[in-house]
Design an enzyme around this catalytic site. Structure first.
Site, PDB file in Angstrom:
ATOM      1  N   LYS A   1       0.849  -1.187   0.000  1.00  0.00           N
ATOM      2  CA  LYS A   1       0.000   0.000   0.000  1.00  0.00           C
ATOM      3  C   LYS A   1       0.888   1.242   0.000  1.00  0.00           C
ATOM      4  O   LYS A   1       2.037   1.205   0.440  1.00  0.00           O
ATOM      5  CB  LYS A   1      -0.934   0.019   1.212  1.00  0.00           C
ATOM      6  CG  LYS A   1      -0.227   0.079   2.561  1.00  0.00           C
ATOM      7  CD  LYS A   1      -1.237   0.080   3.684  1.00  0.00           C
ATOM      8  CE  LYS A   1      -0.546   0.050   5.046  1.00  0.00           C
ATOM      9  NZ  LYS A   1      -1.523   0.033   6.153  1.00  0.00           N
TER      10      LYS A   1
ATOM     11  N   ILE B   1       5.991   3.140   0.320  1.00  0.00           N
ATOM     12  CA  ILE B   1       5.269   1.905   0.029  1.00  0.00           C
ATOM     13  C   ILE B   1       5.636   0.899   1.106  1.00  0.00           C
ATOM     14  O   ILE B   1       6.799   0.768   1.484  1.00  0.00           O
ATOM     15  CB  ILE B   1       5.607   1.367  -1.379  1.00  0.00           C
ATOM     16  CG1 ILE B   1       4.759   0.138  -1.692  1.00  0.00           C
ATOM     17  CG2 ILE B   1       7.085   1.095  -1.543  1.00  0.00           C
ATOM     18  CD1 ILE B   1       4.868  -0.316  -3.142  1.00  0.00           C
ATOM     19  N   CYS B   2       4.629   0.224   1.636  1.00  0.00           N
ATOM     20  CA  CYS B   2       4.862  -0.729   2.711  1.00  0.00           C
ATOM     21  C   CYS B   2       3.853  -1.860   2.588  1.00  0.00           C
ATOM     22  O   CYS B   2       2.983  -1.852   1.719  1.00  0.00           O
ATOM     23  CB  CYS B   2       4.747  -0.047   4.073  1.00  0.00           C
ATOM     24  SG  CYS B   2       3.108   0.643   4.405  1.00  0.00           S
ATOM     25  N   LYS B   3       3.967  -2.841   3.465  1.00  0.00           N
ATOM     26  CA  LYS B   3       3.053  -3.974   3.461  1.00  0.00           C
ATOM     27  C   LYS B   3       1.678  -3.548   3.974  1.00  0.00           C
ATOM     28  O   LYS B   3       1.550  -2.594   4.738  1.00  0.00           O
ATOM     29  CB  LYS B   3       3.603  -5.105   4.329  1.00  0.00           C
ATOM     30  CG  LYS B   3       4.898  -5.713   3.813  1.00  0.00           C
ATOM     31  CD  LYS B   3       5.355  -6.833   4.729  1.00  0.00           C
ATOM     32  CE  LYS B   3       6.648  -7.453   4.219  1.00  0.00           C
ATOM     33  NZ  LYS B   3       7.124  -8.539   5.113  1.00  0.00           N
TER      34      LYS B   3
END
EC number: 3.1.3.78
Length: 257
Positions: A95, A106-108
């Site tokens: 996401k 942007i990361c999990k």
């Protein structure tokens, strides 16, 4: 109907005064508020400009970004503010998150906290329902909520990283230099002393067996194995003591309850 001999088809302002006339309509100002109308998030389908080239509004400064030849990318960079704007959905399980400093991260999907990598920001963003700043919604000011955890200064490279453990005296891996260090000096000091003590005990046992059982060892060759095991254990413990004595120590900057 014309009056005073003036033709009704003649201009209201004569040519001699037309150069001094300024428009009375207010100039158009592009809306830069976060509440301004934005294009659908994460889509490359944007309204083309007059020349037929697809464009999209920057999510930070609202300037137009030319998408010609960039439709295969997930994000594009604005040439005005140099910030990134997503034009496609993030990869599966990821996401987008916009830091209050306008850095696009942007990361999990399951991440609860994320740290901004910019040196002049280093903000820790809590991705809970209160401080979620997602690209799916207009950016809102982040509330000053203190995150759990602490910021640690790496003992190898000197960079600061987020350490999520709630207890000290553990090992931490720096995300910048990928090296392991001890958070706090109590753990390596305690383990170094323990390994030195165990190593010296094993060596003393080996020396005692060597001095006290030479005749027995001549009759039973397996006695030499016990000597070797005692010396080997002592040597391994002393090597581990050297490792813990030489390990780099990282110190926390701030601690949050």
């Amino acid at each position: 109907m014309a009056a005073d001999g003036v033709d009704e088809r003649s201009p209201l302002l004569s040519a001699s005064h037309s150069g001094n006339v300024t428009p009375t309509a207010p100039p158009y100002l592009q809306e830069s508020s976060p509440r301004a109308e934005l294009p659908p998030p994460y889509t490359a389908i944007a309204s083309p400009d007059a020349s037929g080239i697809p464009v999209i509004n920057c999510r930070v400064c609202q300037s137009l970004i030319n998408l010609d030849g960039k439709l295969h990318q997930h994000v594009v960079k604005c040439t005005v503010c140099n910030e990134a704007t997503p034009i496609k959905n993030p990869p599966t399980g990821k996401k987008y998150v916009r830091c209050p400093c306008n850095c696009l991260l942007i990361c999990k999907d399951t991440s609860r906290r994320i740290g901004c990598p910019r040196p002049n920001c280093r903000r820790i963003i809590n991705l809970g329902p209160v401080m979620l700043i997602s690209e799916e919604q207009p950016a809102q000011p982040a509330l000053p909520i203190q995150p759990e955890g602490t910021r640690v200064v790496c003992g190898h490279c000197g960079n600061t990283f987020l350490w999520m453990e709630l207890r000290f005296n553990t090992l931490a891996k720096c995300p910048h230099c990928k090296k392991i260090s001890s958070v706090g000096s109590a753990l390596p000091r305690r383990r170094c002393c323990a390994y030195i003590t165990i190593g010296m005990i094993c060596i003393f046992i080996g020396v005692g067996l060597t001095v006290g059982t030479p005749d027995f060892a001549r009759r039973f060759r397996a006695t030499y194995v016990s000597w070797a095991i005692a010396y080997l254990l002592g040597l391994i413990c002393l090597i581990r003591a050297c490792y813990w004595g030489a390990i780099r120590v990282s110190y926390p900057e701030h601690s949050f309850a």
